[in-house]
Motif scaffolding. Structure first.
Motif, PDB file in Angstrom:
ATOM      1  N   VAL A 166      -3.776   3.533  -1.410  1.00 27.68           N
ATOM      2  CA  VAL A 166      -3.637   3.097  -2.803  1.00 27.68           C
ATOM      3  C   VAL A 166      -2.856   1.795  -2.800  1.00 27.68           C
ATOM      4  O   VAL A 166      -1.836   1.681  -2.108  1.00 27.68           O
ATOM      5  CB  VAL A 166      -2.901   4.155  -3.647  1.00 27.68           C
ATOM      6  N   GLU A 184       0.819  -1.202   0.000  1.00 28.64           N
ATOM      7  CA  GLU A 184       0.000   0.000   0.000  1.00 28.64           C
ATOM      8  C   GLU A 184       0.858   1.260   0.000  1.00 28.64           C
ATOM      9  O   GLU A 184       1.984   1.271   0.504  1.00 28.64           O
ATOM     10  CB  GLU A 184      -0.957   0.030   1.194  1.00 28.64           C
ATOM     11  N   LYS A 185       0.295   2.321  -0.572  1.00 27.24           N
ATOM     12  CA  LYS A 185       0.915   3.635  -0.584  1.00 27.24           C
ATOM     13  C   LYS A 185      -0.122   4.663  -0.133  1.00 27.24           C
ATOM     14  O   LYS A 185      -1.322   4.404  -0.177  1.00 27.24           O
ATOM     15  CB  LYS A 185       1.402   3.999  -1.999  1.00 27.24           C
ATOM     16  N   GLU A 186       0.353   5.793   0.312  1.00 25.19           N
ATOM     17  CA  GLU A 186      -0.498   6.943   0.612  1.00 25.19           C
ATOM     18  C   GLU A 186      -1.598   6.610   1.630  1.00 25.19           C
ATOM     19  O   GLU A 186      -2.726   7.110   1.519  1.00 25.19           O
ATOM     20  CB  GLU A 186      -1.113   7.502  -0.676  1.00 25.19           C
ATOM     21  N   THR A 201      -5.474  -0.415  -7.303  1.00 31.32           N
ATOM     22  CA  THR A 201      -6.738   0.259  -7.014  1.00 31.32           C
ATOM     23  C   THR A 201      -6.528   1.240  -5.869  1.00 31.32           C
ATOM     24  O   THR A 201      -5.461   1.285  -5.263  1.00 31.32           O
ATOM     25  CB  THR A 201      -7.830  -0.762  -6.630  1.00 31.32           C
ATOM     26  N   GLU A 202      -7.551   2.021  -5.564  1.00 33.90           N
ATOM     27  CA  GLU A 202      -7.529   2.886  -4.401  1.00 33.90           C
ATOM     28  C   GLU A 202      -8.749   2.600  -3.548  1.00 33.90           C
ATOM     29  O   GLU A 202      -9.769   2.110  -4.047  1.00 33.90           O
ATOM     30  CB  GLU A 202      -7.484   4.361  -4.797  1.00 33.90           C
ATOM     31  N   HIS A 229      -0.622  -1.018  -4.783  1.00 38.66           N
ATOM     32  CA  HIS A 229       0.261  -1.288  -5.912  1.00 38.66           C
ATOM     33  C   HIS A 229       0.790  -2.708  -5.783  1.00 38.66           C
ATOM     34  O   HIS A 229       0.638  -3.351  -4.738  1.00 38.66           O
ATOM     35  CB  HIS A 229       1.451  -0.319  -5.909  1.00 38.66           C
ATOM     36  N   ASP A 253       6.180  -1.921 -11.527  1.00 34.65           N
ATOM     37  CA  ASP A 253       5.477  -1.510 -10.315  1.00 34.65           C
ATOM     38  C   ASP A 253       4.111  -1.009 -10.771  1.00 34.65           C
ATOM     39  O   ASP A 253       4.005   0.057 -11.374  1.00 34.65           O
ATOM     40  CB  ASP A 253       6.243  -0.410  -9.581  1.00 34.65           C
ATOM     41  N   GLN A 254       3.068  -1.803 -10.511  1.00 34.97           N
ATOM     42  CA  GLN A 254       1.761  -1.577 -11.124  1.00 34.97           C
ATOM     43  C   GLN A 254       0.731  -1.052 -10.127  1.00 34.97           C
ATOM     44  O   GLN A 254       0.637  -1.538  -9.004  1.00 34.97           O
ATOM     45  CB  GLN A 254       1.246  -2.892 -11.738  1.00 34.97           C
ATOM     46  N   TYR A 255      -0.038  -0.072 -10.586  1.00 32.57           N
ATOM     47  CA  TYR A 255      -1.185   0.413  -9.815  1.00 32.57           C
ATOM     48  C   TYR A 255      -2.280  -0.659  -9.833  1.00 32.57           C
ATOM     49  O   TYR A 255      -2.567  -1.257 -10.876  1.00 32.57           O
ATOM     50  CB  TYR A 255      -1.701   1.712 -10.428  1.00 32.57           C
TER      51      TYR A 255
END
Length: 264
Positions: free
Chosen positions: A232, A214-216, A251-252, A234, A247-249
């Motif tokens: 978010v 996770e990010k953010e 979902t959020e 990844h 490094d793929q997105y």
């Protein structure tokens, strides 16, 4: 993001409308749905995960979780051994069907507007959560997934990032998985005495390794007084030499917290 209360009539009419739209798409759409199911297990296990069947949750009576196990026992045979051939899509609800009393389903725990209540077929979200998680560790593509709108229970021994599940509601909140590769993939599901277990298998070994993170991540207090949780997701993709290749997105997530964010 302030929650909007809905009347029982509004919920009933909305459910009927969206279910009818889904039925129309099922039978008149152009999606090539996965149909083949086999008891012969593909030789190469690509991704595997397990989750406990019983958890002590605040204010949740254990009979709801025991009933969940009964519901899983009915649903799992509909999905265990299903094969997604290249170009096909697996639909969670098209395979399971409507969880009715006639089929043997009982009342389990259903999340509802930030709380929970007994509901027919309750507990099947544990199965969709598991399938979603293991799919993120394969080349298969999730084409439909719905996030939970509420963060109902505080983190307790969490081993996965917040928001890494997939909520489900027959039949308009579906989980769909597409096979963009040139090889078939097979889903394997079963229960032990304590765990729900799932894996994706194929006819060839895994070509990449995946790490979901996770990010953010943040918690915000909204103008109307409530708290929201955000992040978010990844995934890092490694080749067989453990070299980072992408490094793929994913979902959020945005969810209304149903507990105080400073809770120990």
């Amino acid at each position: 993001m302030k929650p909007v209360p809905r009347s029982k009539l509004r919920i009933k009419l909305g459910t009927a409308y969206y279910r009818s739209k889904r039925y129309t798409e099922w039978y008149f759409g152009r999606t090539n749905f996965a149909k083949e199911q086999s008891s012969t297990i593909y030789p190469h296990e690509l991704a595997r995960h397990q989750t406990p069947l019983l958890r002590r949750l605040k204010n949740v009576e254990m009979w709801l979780q025991f009933n969940k196990i009964k519901n899983l026992e009915i649903a799992i045979p509909k999905l265990d051994g299903i094969i997604i051939h290249p170009g096909e899509t697996l639909s969670y609800w098209k395979r399971i069907g409507n969880p009715s009393r006639r089929k043997g389903y009982v009342e389990g725990m259903v999340l509802f507007y930030g709380g929970f209540k007994p509901g027919l077929g309750g507990g099947l979200c544990q199965l969709s959560n598991l399938i979603y998680w293991i799919t993120l560790h394969t080349p298969l593509v999730v084409t439909e997934r719905h996030r939970h709108s509420y963060d109902v229970f505080p983190d307790s021994n969490r081993s996965q990032p917040f928001g890494s599940g997939a909520t489900c509601a027959y039949n308009y909140l579906d989980l769909r998985i597409y096979n963009p590769t040139t090889f078939p993939y097979q889903l394997k599901l079963y229960m032990t005495e304590e765990q729900l277990v799932g894996s994706w298998n194929s006819v060839i070994p895994q070509q990449f390794k995946y790490e979901v993170y996770e990010k953010e991540h943040k918690i915000t207090q909204e103008y109307w007084g409530g708290y929201m949780r955000h992040n978010v997701l990844h995934r890092r993709v490694f080749n067989l030499h453990e070299e980072l290749v992408d490094d793929q997105y994913i979902t959020e997530n945005h969810a209304l917290m149903m507990y105080q964010p400073l809770l120990k």
